[in-house]
Design a protein around this motif. Structure first.
Motif, short mmCIF file in Angstrom:
data_model
loop_
_atom_site.label_atom_id
_atom_site.label_comp_id
_atom_site.label_asym_id
_atom_site.label_seq_id
_atom_site.Cartn_x
_atom_site.Cartn_y
_atom_site.Cartn_z
N GLY A 58 48.21 20.79 57.15
CA GLY A 58 47.83 19.42 56.83
C GLY A 58 48.99 18.58 56.36
N MET A 59 49.87 19.18 55.56
CA MET A 59 51.05 18.44 55.08
C MET A 59 51.99 18.10 56.24
N LEU A 60 52.22 19.06 57.11
CA LEU A 60 53.10 18.81 58.26
C LEU A 60 52.48 17.78 59.21
N ALA A 61 51.16 17.85 59.41
CA ALA A 61 50.50 16.87 60.27
C ALA A 61 50.57 15.47 59.66
N SER A 62 50.46 15.40 58.35
CA SER A 62 50.55 14.10 57.68
C SER A 62 51.94 13.49 57.84
N VAL A 63 52.96 14.31 57.63
CA VAL A 63 54.33 13.82 57.79
C VAL A 63 54.59 13.40 59.24
N ALA B 260 54.34 -9.06 65.59
CA ALA B 260 52.91 -9.13 65.28
C ALA B 260 52.65 -8.39 63.97
N PRO B 261 52.94 -9.04 62.85
CA PRO B 261 52.77 -8.33 61.58
C PRO B 261 51.33 -7.97 61.27
N GLY B 262 50.37 -8.71 61.77
CA GLY B 262 48.96 -8.39 61.54
C GLY B 262 48.56 -7.08 62.20
N ILE B 263 49.00 -6.87 63.42
CA ILE B 263 48.71 -5.62 64.13
C ILE B 263 49.43 -4.46 63.45
N GLY B 264 50.62 -4.71 62.95
CA GLY B 264 51.36 -3.68 62.22
C GLY B 264 50.63 -3.26 60.94
N GLN B 265 50.06 -4.23 60.24
CA GLN B 265 49.30 -3.92 59.03
C GLN B 265 48.03 -3.15 59.35
N VAL B 266 47.35 -3.51 60.43
CA VAL B 266 46.15 -2.78 60.84
C VAL B 266 46.51 -1.34 61.19
N LEU B 267 47.60 -1.15 61.92
CA LEU B 267 48.06 0.19 62.26
C LEU B 267 48.38 0.98 60.99
N LEU B 268 48.99 0.33 60.04
CA LEU B 268 49.34 0.99 58.78
C LEU B 268 48.09 1.41 58.00
N HIS B 269 47.10 0.54 57.92
CA HIS B 269 45.87 0.87 57.20
C HIS B 269 45.08 1.97 57.91
N ILE C 241 44.04 5.67 56.26
CA ILE C 241 42.70 6.27 56.29
C ILE C 241 42.75 7.63 56.97
N ALA C 242 43.46 7.72 58.08
CA ALA C 242 43.58 9.00 58.79
C ALA C 242 44.29 10.04 57.94
N THR C 243 45.28 9.63 57.16
CA THR C 243 45.97 10.56 56.27
C THR C 243 45.04 11.08 55.19
N ALA C 244 44.25 10.20 54.61
CA ALA C 244 43.31 10.62 53.57
C ALA C 244 42.29 11.61 54.12
N ILE C 245 41.78 11.36 55.31
CA ILE C 245 40.82 12.27 55.93
C ILE C 245 41.48 13.60 56.26
N LEU C 246 42.68 13.55 56.80
CA LEU C 246 43.40 14.77 57.17
C LEU C 246 43.70 15.64 55.96
N LEU C 247 44.14 15.02 54.88
CA LEU C 247 44.46 15.79 53.67
C LEU C 247 43.19 16.35 53.03
N TYR C 248 42.08 15.65 53.13
CA TYR C 248 40.83 16.16 52.59
C TYR C 248 40.31 17.34 53.41
N VAL C 249 40.40 17.23 54.71
CA VAL C 249 39.92 18.30 55.59
C VAL C 249 40.77 19.56 55.42
N CYS C 250 42.05 19.41 55.22
CA CYS C 250 42.95 20.56 55.10
C CYS C 250 43.03 21.11 53.68
N ASN C 251 42.24 20.57 52.75
CA ASN C 251 42.21 21.04 51.36
C ASN C 251 43.58 21.02 50.70
N LEU C 252 44.37 20.04 51.01
CA LEU C 252 45.71 19.97 50.43
C LEU C 252 45.65 19.68 48.94
N GLN C 253 44.67 18.91 48.50
CA GLN C 253 44.59 18.58 47.08
C GLN C 253 44.34 19.83 46.25
#
Length: 99
Positions: free
Chosen positions: A7-12, A31-40, A44-56
């Protein structure tokens, strides 16, 4: 633990991919708006990935174990006697004082 490491390697890897895409496509300037959407979406994907992989849980266990080892080391350090001064040493200021 291997699942947490994955999970940590996938997040990085995901964050490096997002950074590469933003730089490659010039989303920060064109297109800074599209960049911000991609960032958000990546956050969200990082939070889900870290939760699924029990990294916490792995991080909490690692921090707890290191704290326990540190406490054990400190308690054993207090039990060992300090070294006595060497009478042949002329540098009396460098020697620890006895109380």
């Amino acid at each position: 633990m291997p699942m947490a490491l994955l999970g940590m390697l996938a997040s990085v890897a995901m964050w490096e991919g997002v950074r590469y895409c933003r730089d490659h496509w010039g989303l920060t300037t064109r297109a800074p708006g599209i960049g911000q959407v991609l960032l958000h979406c990546a956050q969200i994907a990082t939070a889900i990935l870290l939760y699924v992989c029990n990294l916490q849980f792995a991080l909490v266990y690692a921090i707890g174990l290191s704290y326990a080892v540190m406490m054990l080391h400190a308690s054993l350090r207090k039990l060992t006697p300090s070294s006595l001064p060497d009478p042949s040493n002329r540098n009396w200021r460098a020697q620890p004082k006895r109380s």
